[in-house]
Design a protein around this motif. Structure first.
Motif, PDB file in Angstrom:
ATOM      1  N   VAL A 258      31.519  96.823  83.922  1.00  0.00           N
ATOM      2  CA  VAL A 258      30.624  95.709  83.609  1.00  0.00           C
ATOM      3  C   VAL A 258      30.892  95.272  82.175  1.00  0.00           C
ATOM      4  O   VAL A 258      30.978  96.113  81.276  1.00  0.00           O
ATOM      5  N   THR A 259      31.043  93.964  81.980  1.00  0.00           N
ATOM      6  CA  THR A 259      31.209  93.408  80.638  1.00  0.00           C
ATOM      7  C   THR A 259      30.087  92.418  80.363  1.00  0.00           C
ATOM      8  O   THR A 259      29.835  91.516  81.178  1.00  0.00           O
ATOM      9  N   LEU A 260      29.428  92.576  79.233  1.00  0.00           N
ATOM     10  CA  LEU A 260      28.475  91.585  78.736  1.00  0.00           C
ATOM     11  C   LEU A 260      28.991  91.058  77.402  1.00  0.00           C
ATOM     12  O   LEU A 260      29.569  91.809  76.608  1.00  0.00           O
ATOM     13  N   ARG A 261      28.781  89.747  77.184  1.00  0.00           N
ATOM     14  CA  ARG A 261      29.254  89.130  75.944  1.00  0.00           C
ATOM     15  C   ARG A 261      28.091  88.496  75.204  1.00  0.00           C
ATOM     16  O   ARG A 261      27.350  87.693  75.777  1.00  0.00           O
ATOM     17  N   GLU A 262      27.965  88.848  73.946  1.00  0.00           N
ATOM     18  CA  GLU A 262      26.899  88.356  73.079  1.00  0.00           C
ATOM     19  C   GLU A 262      27.452  87.278  72.152  1.00  0.00           C
ATOM     20  O   GLU A 262      28.469  87.483  71.497  1.00  0.00           O
ATOM     21  N   SER A 263      26.771  86.121  72.109  1.00  0.00           N
ATOM     22  CA  SER A 263      27.140  85.048  71.184  1.00  0.00           C
ATOM     23  C   SER A 263      25.999  84.854  70.202  1.00  0.00           C
ATOM     24  O   SER A 263      24.854  84.613  70.615  1.00  0.00           O
ATOM     25  N   LEU A 264      26.311  84.953  68.908  1.00  0.00           N
ATOM     26  CA  LEU A 264      25.294  84.843  67.869  1.00  0.00           C
ATOM     27  C   LEU A 264      25.516  83.586  67.035  1.00  0.00           C
ATOM     28  O   LEU A 264      26.659  83.232  66.716  1.00  0.00           O
ATOM     29  N   ASP A 265      24.418  82.938  66.684  1.00  0.00           N
ATOM     30  CA  ASP A 265      24.399  81.874  65.682  1.00  0.00           C
ATOM     31  C   ASP A 265      23.373  82.286  64.642  1.00  0.00           C
ATOM     32  O   ASP A 265      22.175  82.381  64.942  1.00  0.00           O
ATOM     33  N   VAL A 266      23.841  82.513  63.413  1.00  0.00           N
ATOM     34  CA  VAL A 266      22.990  83.103  62.386  1.00  0.00           C
ATOM     35  C   VAL A 266      23.077  82.285  61.108  1.00  0.00           C
ATOM     36  O   VAL A 266      24.169  81.939  60.651  1.00  0.00           O
ATOM     37  N   TYR A 267      21.913  81.999  60.517  1.00  0.00           N
ATOM     38  CA  TYR A 267      21.858  81.350  59.204  1.00  0.00           C
ATOM     39  C   TYR A 267      20.672  81.926  58.445  1.00  0.00           C
ATOM     40  O   TYR A 267      19.521  81.594  58.722  1.00  0.00           O
ATOM     41  N   CYS A 268      20.974  82.807  57.507  1.00  0.00           N
ATOM     42  CA  CYS A 268      19.923  83.493  56.750  1.00  0.00           C
ATOM     43  C   CYS A 268      19.837  82.979  55.323  1.00  0.00           C
ATOM     44  O   CYS A 268      19.376  83.678  54.414  1.00  0.00           O
ATOM     45  N   GLY A 269      20.297  81.746  55.093  1.00  0.00           N
ATOM     46  CA  GLY A 269      20.351  81.188  53.751  1.00  0.00           C
ATOM     47  C   GLY A 269      21.780  81.209  53.249  1.00  0.00           C
ATOM     48  O   GLY A 269      22.703  81.659  53.924  1.00  0.00           O
ATOM     49  N   GLY A 270      21.984  80.696  52.046  1.00  0.00           N
ATOM     50  CA  GLY A 270      23.336  80.662  51.505  1.00  0.00           C
ATOM     51  C   GLY A 270      24.058  79.389  51.897  1.00  0.00           C
ATOM     52  O   GLY A 270      23.463  78.422  52.381  1.00  0.00           O
ATOM     53  N   ALA A 271      25.374  79.419  51.714  1.00  0.00           N
ATOM     54  CA  ALA A 271      26.151  78.191  51.875  1.00  0.00           C
ATOM     55  C   ALA A 271      26.367  77.806  53.327  1.00  0.00           C
ATOM     56  O   ALA A 271      26.268  76.624  53.682  1.00  0.00           O
ATOM     57  N   TYR A 272      26.658  78.774  54.181  1.00  0.00           N
ATOM     58  CA  TYR A 272      27.067  78.420  55.531  1.00  0.00           C
ATOM     59  C   TYR A 272      26.406  79.333  56.572  1.00  0.00           C
ATOM     60  O   TYR A 272      26.177  80.515  56.310  1.00  0.00           O
ATOM     61  N   PRO A 273      26.158  78.796  57.742  1.00  0.00           N
ATOM     62  CA  PRO A 273      25.766  79.660  58.871  1.00  0.00           C
ATOM     63  C   PRO A 273      26.997  80.389  59.391  1.00  0.00           C
ATOM     64  O   PRO A 273      28.129  80.091  59.002  1.00  0.00           O
ATOM     65  N   SER A 274      26.788  81.341  60.276  1.00  0.00           N
ATOM     66  CA  SER A 274      27.919  82.067  60.856  1.00  0.00           C
ATOM     67  C   SER A 274      27.723  82.183  62.358  1.00  0.00           C
ATOM     68  O   SER A 274      26.594  82.164  62.857  1.00  0.00           O
ATOM     69  N   THR A 275      28.837  82.285  63.041  1.00  0.00           N
ATOM     70  CA  THR A 275      28.810  82.494  64.485  1.00  0.00           C
ATOM     71  C   THR A 275      29.723  83.664  64.817  1.00  0.00           C
ATOM     72  O   THR A 275      30.695  83.949  64.097  1.00  0.00           O
ATOM     73  N   SER A 276      29.429  84.351  65.907  1.00  0.00           N
ATOM     74  CA  SER A 276      30.290  85.449  66.340  1.00  0.00           C
ATOM     75  C   SER A 276      30.106  85.679  67.825  1.00  0.00           C
ATOM     76  O   SER A 276      29.055  85.334  68.393  1.00  0.00           O
TER      77      SER A 276
END
Length: 279
Positions: free
Chosen positions: A110-128
Motif C-alpha cells: 500500500v502506498t499513500l502520498r502526502e502533499s503539503l502546502d505550508v506558509y509559516c511566514g517569511g519570504a516564500y511558502p513551500s510545497t512538498s
C-alpha cells in the motif's frame, strides 16, 4: 464513515502470477496473507485544511502496525499546523494544508502520498510531496535498498532533530544515471528539456549525489522514482517509472513486480481522472 474497497480480482491476478515464479524473499504464506483486497476506511478531516490519513481495515499484526504509524503521522500533522500558526503570529502565513492520495492500494503493498502546502511566514511558502509504501506482510515501510539491490542504493542517515517518521532519501550513481536517461527520453517539451538537462546530469563532484524518493505506483504498474531537488530547481523534477523488465534488472523480487502488475490491472489507485466526485 466511507470505505474504499480494492476489487478482488487483484488477489487472483497476484496468485496466478506467483504460481509461475520461482522463490522470492517472502514465503508463500506471507504472499497469500498479503494478496487479498485492501479496505481503506476514510477518517474525518483533522481540520478544514488537513486531510486525515485513511486507516486499513483489519486486525492483523501488520495492519495494526501500519495504523499505529498513521495515528502518529496524523498527530504530527496537527502539531505542525499549530506550530506554523504560532510562528506566523500576526504576520502573513500560518497556512498549513495536507491532501492525501493513494498511488497503490494492494495487493501486497500500500502506498499513500502526502502533499503539503505550508506558509509559516517569511519570504516564500513551500510545497512538498512524500509517498510511503508499506509491506502488507510485515507492516514495515518498503526497504528500497533491499528491494532494488541492483541499483546499489544508500539511504540517508537519520539526523538529530528530525521527526521519527521522516522519510529519508536514497542515493546512488546508478540511480542518478537511470533518472537522467529516463527524464531525457520522456521529456516531450524540448524547451523544458534543454533548461533542465544540466540539472538531471549526475554531479561527479558531489559527495553523495542527488537524493531520490521511491514508491510503488499502481497507476503506472511500476516503481516510481522522483528527485528531491532543491527549491530553486524543483521545477525540473518529476516522477519516472520502472518497467517490469527494468525492475527485474534492478533485482526486484517477483512478489513486488507481480503485485504492481495486478494492482494496475485491477485499478488499485485513487483518485482517478474519470472517478466520480465523492458524495
Amino acid at each position: 464513515m466511507k470505505t474504499i474497497t480494492s476489487v478482488a480480482v487483484a488477489a487472483l491476478l497476484l496468485g496466478l502470477a506467483a504460481c509461475n515464479q520461482g522463490s522470492t524473499a517472502k514465503t508463500d504464506e506471507d504472499v497469500a496473507s498479503a494478496a487479498g483486497a485492501v479496505n481503506l476506511v476514510e477518517k474525518p478531516r483533522l481540520s478544514a485544511d488537513i486531510e486525515a490519513l485513511p486507516r486499513l481495515s483489519g486486525d492483523s499484526p501488520a495492519i495494526v502496525r501500519i495504523n499505529a504509524e498513521f495515528d502518529r503521522l496524523d498527530a504530527a500533522a496537527t502539531a505542525s499546523a499549530t506550530e506554523c500558526a504560532e510562528m506566523a503570529g500576526d504576520g502573513p502565513g500560518g497556512g498549513w494544508s495536507r491532501t492525501i492520495t493513494r498511488p497503490m492500494t494492494g495487493p501486497a503493498y500500500v502506498t499513500l502520498r502526502e502533499s503539503l502546502d505550508v506558509y509559516c511566514g517569511g519570504a516564500y511558502p513551500s510545497t512538498s510531496q512524500t509517498a510511503i509504501t508499506y509491506d502488507l506482510s510485515t507492516g514495515d515501510r518498503a526497504n528500497w535498498v533491499a528491494l532494488l539491490p541492483g541499483l546499489t542504493l544508500v539511504q540517508d542517515q537519520p539526523e538529530e532533530g528530525m521527526p521519527a517518521d521522516y522519510v529519508y532519501n536514497v542515493r546512488s550513481a546508478r540511480l542518478e544515471a537511470l533518472y537522467e536517461r529516463k527524464m531525457n527520453a520522456e521529456a516531450t517539451d524540448a524547451e523544458w528539456r534543454d533548461q533542465c538537462k544540466d540539472v538531471w546530469k549526475p554531479q561527479p563532484d558531489a559527495e553523495l549525489g542527488q537524493g531520490f524518493r521511491i514508491w510503488a505506483d499502481a497507476e503506472h504498474g511500476g516503481v516510481a522514482i522522483d528527485a528531491d531537488y532543491a527549491h530553486a530547481v524543483q521545477a525540473c523534477g518529476g516522477a519516472v517509472y520502472l518497467t517490469a523488465d527494468e525492475m527485474r534488472e534492478a533485482g526486484a523480487p517477483a512478489v513486488l513486480i507481480d503485485a504492481l502488475a495486478a494492482a494496475r490491472a485491477a485499478g488499485n489507485w485513487a483518485p482517478k481522472e474519470d472517478a466520480e466526485p465523492a458524495a
